[in-house]
Design an enzyme around this catalytic site. Sequence first.
Site, PDB file in Angstrom:
ATOM      1  N   GLU A 249       0.876   3.855   1.911  1.00  0.00           N
ATOM      2  CA  GLU A 249       1.377   4.209   3.237  1.00  0.00           C
ATOM      3  C   GLU A 249       2.576   3.338   3.604  1.00  0.00           C
ATOM      4  O   GLU A 249       3.566   3.822   4.177  1.00  0.00           O
ATOM      5  CB  GLU A 249       0.280   4.026   4.301  1.00  0.00           C
ATOM      6  CG  GLU A 249      -0.980   4.814   4.038  1.00  0.00           C
ATOM      7  CD  GLU A 249      -2.052   4.037   3.283  1.00  0.00           C
ATOM      8  OE1 GLU A 249      -3.240   4.250   3.568  1.00  0.00           O
ATOM      9  OE2 GLU A 249      -1.710   3.206   2.410  1.00  0.00           O
TER      10      GLU A 249
ATOM     11  N   CYS B 289      -6.164   1.247   5.361  1.00  0.00           N
ATOM     12  CA  CYS B 289      -6.728  -0.031   5.790  1.00  0.00           C
ATOM     13  C   CYS B 289      -6.245  -0.313   7.211  1.00  0.00           C
ATOM     14  O   CYS B 289      -5.416   0.430   7.759  1.00  0.00           O
ATOM     15  CB  CYS B 289      -6.292  -1.143   4.843  1.00  0.00           C
ATOM     16  SG  CYS B 289      -4.540  -1.590   4.996  1.00  0.00           S
TER      17      CYS B 289
ATOM     18  N   HIS C 200       0.832  -1.198   0.000  1.00  0.00           N
ATOM     19  CA  HIS C 200       0.000   0.000   0.000  1.00  0.00           C
ATOM     20  C   HIS C 200       0.870   1.253   0.000  1.00  0.00           C
ATOM     21  O   HIS C 200       2.050   1.206   0.379  1.00  0.00           O
ATOM     22  CB  HIS C 200      -0.934  -0.014   1.203  1.00  0.00           C
ATOM     23  CG  HIS C 200      -2.022  -1.034   1.081  1.00  0.00           C
ATOM     24  ND1 HIS C 200      -3.061  -1.119   1.976  1.00  0.00           N
ATOM     25  CD2 HIS C 200      -2.245  -2.006   0.168  1.00  0.00           C
ATOM     26  CE1 HIS C 200      -3.873  -2.094   1.610  1.00  0.00           C
ATOM     27  NE2 HIS C 200      -3.388  -2.656   0.520  1.00  0.00           N
TER      28      HIS C 200
END
Length: 157
Positions: free
Chosen positions: A70, A96, A68
Site C-alpha cells: 500500500e 496494517c 508495504h
Amino acid sequence: MRMAFLAASRSSCTRRKVGAVIVNDKNVLATGYNGPPSNTANCDIVGCIRDDLNIPSGERHELCRGLHAEQNAIIQAAVHGVSIANSKIYVTTHPCVVCSKMLMNAKIEEIIYAEGYPDELSELMLLESDIKKRRFTLPQNEVSAMIGDYSLQSGED
C-alpha cells in the site's frame, strides 16, 4: 484482485508476498508490492531481519527493510502526480495500522482485501474512518498460478 496478486508476484519478501492496486472509475492509478526501497538489496538475498529476531506478524513494523504494498502504491501515485483521493484499493492482505492510517489520509474510499492480518489497531482505526471495507477472495489455484505456493490464511478478517 487478480492484478493485486500479479503485483505481489514481484515481491522479494521471504515471509509474505503482498500486492496492491489503486483504482478509480475502473482505471488503474498505481500499483505496489512489498519490498525494500529502490536500489537496495532484496530481502531474499540479504535475509529477513524479522525472521532473525522472531518478530510475529503484525508487530514491530519498523523492524523491516521493506515498504508495504500500500505504501509503495501511494508513493508511486505521488511520484507520478496522480491523485488517489476517492479511489479504491485492492490489496492481497488487509492493511496494517500504518498503512490504514496512510489510506485514511489519502482519502481512499474503499479497501478490498483477500486475506486477514493480525493487527487489531488497524481494525479499530478503520472503524473510525469512512472507508468501506470488504473481503474478496480468489480460488487458491488461481493465486498459486500467479505467485507460486502461497496459502491464504482463510478465516482471518
